[in-house]
Design an enzyme around this catalytic site. Structure first.
Site, PDB file in Angstrom:
ATOM      1  N   GLY A   1      60.091  25.661 -30.651  1.00  0.00           N
ATOM      2  CA  GLY A   1      60.041  24.295 -30.152  1.00  0.00           C
ATOM      3  C   GLY A   1      58.645  23.698 -30.164  1.00  0.00           C
ATOM      4  O   GLY A   1      58.471  22.513 -30.462  1.00  0.00           O
ATOM      5  N   THR A   2      57.642  24.500 -29.844  1.00  0.00           N
ATOM      6  CA  THR A   2      56.272  23.982 -29.826  1.00  0.00           C
ATOM      7  C   THR A   2      55.843  23.506 -31.204  1.00  0.00           C
ATOM      8  O   THR A   2      55.306  22.401 -31.358  1.00  0.00           O
ATOM      9  CB  THR A   2      55.298  25.056 -29.307  1.00  0.00           C
TER      10      THR A   2
ATOM     11  N   ASN B   1      62.336  19.627 -18.808  1.00  0.00           N
ATOM     12  CA  ASN B   1      62.358  21.082 -18.712  1.00  0.00           C
ATOM     13  C   ASN B   1      62.003  21.604 -17.325  1.00  0.00           C
ATOM     14  O   ASN B   1      62.080  22.803 -17.079  1.00  0.00           O
ATOM     15  CB  ASN B   1      61.392  21.685 -19.738  1.00  0.00           C
TER      16      ASN B   1
ATOM     17  N   GLN C   1      65.178  21.688 -24.598  1.00  0.00           N
ATOM     18  CA  GLN C   1      65.837  22.127 -23.371  1.00  0.00           C
ATOM     19  C   GLN C   1      67.299  21.704 -23.315  1.00  0.00           C
ATOM     20  O   GLN C   1      68.121  22.371 -22.682  1.00  0.00           O
ATOM     21  CB  GLN C   1      65.096  21.562 -22.159  1.00  0.00           C
TER      22      GLN C   1
ATOM     23  N   ALA D   1      65.144  24.721 -30.380  1.00  0.00           N
ATOM     24  CA  ALA D   1      64.593  26.083 -30.448  1.00  0.00           C
ATOM     25  C   ALA D   1      65.687  27.091 -30.163  1.00  0.00           C
ATOM     26  O   ALA D   1      66.575  26.852 -29.344  1.00  0.00           O
ATOM     27  CB  ALA D   1      63.447  26.256 -29.471  1.00  0.00           C
TER      28      ALA D   1
ATOM     29  N   HIS E   1      65.473  30.324 -28.866  1.00  0.00           N
ATOM     30  CA  HIS E   1      65.436  31.215 -27.694  1.00  0.00           C
ATOM     31  C   HIS E   1      65.900  30.547 -26.407  1.00  0.00           C
ATOM     32  O   HIS E   1      66.164  31.224 -25.413  1.00  0.00           O
ATOM     33  CB  HIS E   1      64.036  31.810 -27.518  1.00  0.00           C
TER      34      HIS E   1
ATOM     35  N   THR F   1      57.041  31.123 -46.177  1.00  0.00           N
ATOM     36  CA  THR F   1      58.265  31.886 -46.422  1.00  0.00           C
ATOM     37  C   THR F   1      59.128  31.906 -45.174  1.00  0.00           C
ATOM     38  O   THR F   1      58.673  32.252 -44.082  1.00  0.00           O
ATOM     39  CB  THR F   1      57.926  33.329 -46.833  1.00  0.00           C
TER      40      THR F   1
ATOM     41  N   CYS G   1      55.305  27.582 -19.480  1.00  0.00           N
ATOM     42  CA  CYS G   1      54.128  27.450 -20.341  1.00  0.00           C
ATOM     43  C   CYS G   1      52.883  27.077 -19.541  1.00  0.00           C
ATOM     44  O   CYS G   1      51.772  27.166 -20.040  1.00  0.00           O
ATOM     45  CB  CYS G   1      54.381  26.399 -21.422  1.00  0.00           C
TER      46      CYS G   1
END
Length: 389
Positions: free
Chosen positions: A78-79, A162, A190, A208, A210, A246, A337
């Site tokens: 996401g970042t 978030n 989120q 994202a 995760h 890649t 974070c």
């Protein structure tokens, strides 16, 4: 001595890996082409490319909002997706406008992966302004309309916050951005997989893996082909030249598996998780507990289903997190974070919440995999900690 057990309640930071994602990841590594570069022309490379294309198709379908498979750009999370969108789209819009558009509007409650880009934008000659939320945590379309003008290149707003779980009026914000001729980016990291995204007009959406039980280190930025954009990295033509490097095919396949499951089950899971969150609010924010909600002590269609956001004005977040950890419960103080900071959350400060209250904030987050018994045990522990302080 038996190993201490913990109840993990920090899904908004990173959700546990789902079995379907693990099976997809392991299954890919058992294939003959697992080690092949998906950009190679030989047989194994083409086989890897087919699996990569299948992941793009699944992710495009799950993100929805009219995005096509070739518009899904794989990233490291996401970042990176947010950095890439804000920098690349702002530069692209300015170039397309022959430098007339050099203003970027960010909401004041954005994740650091958006807000921290402001200094880079300013160093590149952009004007960056922040759209402030109300005390309810909502950044209104009217606020964006007030700030947007014909010099605006980009508006970036999150789909849901978030820290508080407050869902933002993204459709109206997107409309306000487009009315000013600006591009619109939505950080749905989120929200994706937890609510239906109301972002059909967005030029780009970040997600994202995760956060929904996919693997760490995998994300995506869905971006319209027509969207003006300047690549922020060089070295290859992968992902339509917008994010060279890649690709992690196994990670993409596992992300797609998790996305497919959560999106398929969302209609039944959302009300189930909402009920769990409301039970937690009822227990924690009852009269005389010393615990108050950051907005309201209730989860409905205006909140993410599995997020409880509260404050303990008599204690600081760090002490609360550590005491709960000692009791076997893993939660965070707002965004993971920003852990370690002694300053109040920028989100809560932007909402106008007093410093002494904001310093005692807690975020409890979970999905359908957490049981009512585990949540009750957590409530017992937190209530006891606050009562004994």
């Amino acid at each position: 001595m038996a190993e201490k057990s913990y109840t993990y309640l920090d899904y908004a930071a990173s959700a546990p890996l789902r079995p379907c994602a693990m099976e997809a990841w392991v299954g890919y590594h058992e294939k003959p082409h697992a080690a092949a570069n998906a950009n190679s022309l030989h047989t194994l490379g083409r086989s890897a490319a087919r699996d990569l294309e299948a992941a793009h198709r699944t992710l495009a379908r799950c993100i929805g909002c009219g995005f096509r498979p070739n518009e899904v750009i794989l990233t490291s999370g996401g970042t990176e997706s947010n950095n890439l969108a804000v920098l690349g789209m702002a530069e692209g819009a300015r170039r397309k406008s022959a430098n007339r558009r050099s203003r970027v509007i960010l909401s004041a409650i954005e994740h650091d992966s958006v807000l921290d880009v402001a200094s880079i934008l300013r160093s590149r000659g952009f004007e960056v302004v922040l759209a402030k939320p109300g005390r309810d945590g909502v950044v209104s379309a009217e606020e964006v309309e007030r700030l947007a003008d014909d010099a605006t290149a980009l508006v970036s707003v999150m789909a849901a916050n978030n820290e508080t779980g407050v869902i933002q009026p993204t459709a109206k914000v997107i409309e306000a951005a487009h009315s000013a001729g600006a591009l619109a980016h939505v950080d749905a990291v989120q929200a994706f997989g937890r609510i239906d995204l109301d972002c059909s007009g967005a030029d780009a959406i970040s997600v994202a893996a995760h956060k929904i039980g996919g693997p760490l280190g995998v994300g995506a930025l869905a971006m319209r082909t027509r969207c003006p954009f300047e690549a922020q990295a060089l070295g290859g033509g992968q992902e339509m030249g917008r994010r060279p490097g890649t690709q992690d095919v196994a990670g993409a396949v596992a992300f797609a598996a998790a996305a497919e499951q959560v999106c398929r089950e969302l209609p039944s899971v959302r009300p189930q998780v909402e009920a769990l969150a409301n039970h937690v609010y009822e227990r924690l924010c009852a009269a005389d507990t010393g615990i108050i909600p950051t907005t309201v002590a209730h989860v409905d269609q205006t909140r993410l289903p599995g997020m409880v956001s509260v404050m303990v004005p008599s204690m600081d977040s760090e002490s609360l997190v550590l005491k709960l950890d000692d009791a076997g419960f893993e939660v965070s103080a707002g965004s993971a974070c920003s852990s370690g900071s002694l300053d109040p959350s920028h989100v809560l400060s932007a909402m106008g919440i007093a410093r002494d209250q904001a310093l005692g904030s807690l975020r409890v987050s979970f999905d359908e995999r957490v049981t009512p018994g585990e949540l009750d045990a957590f409530c017992d522990a937190l209530l006891a900690i606050v009562a004994s302080h």
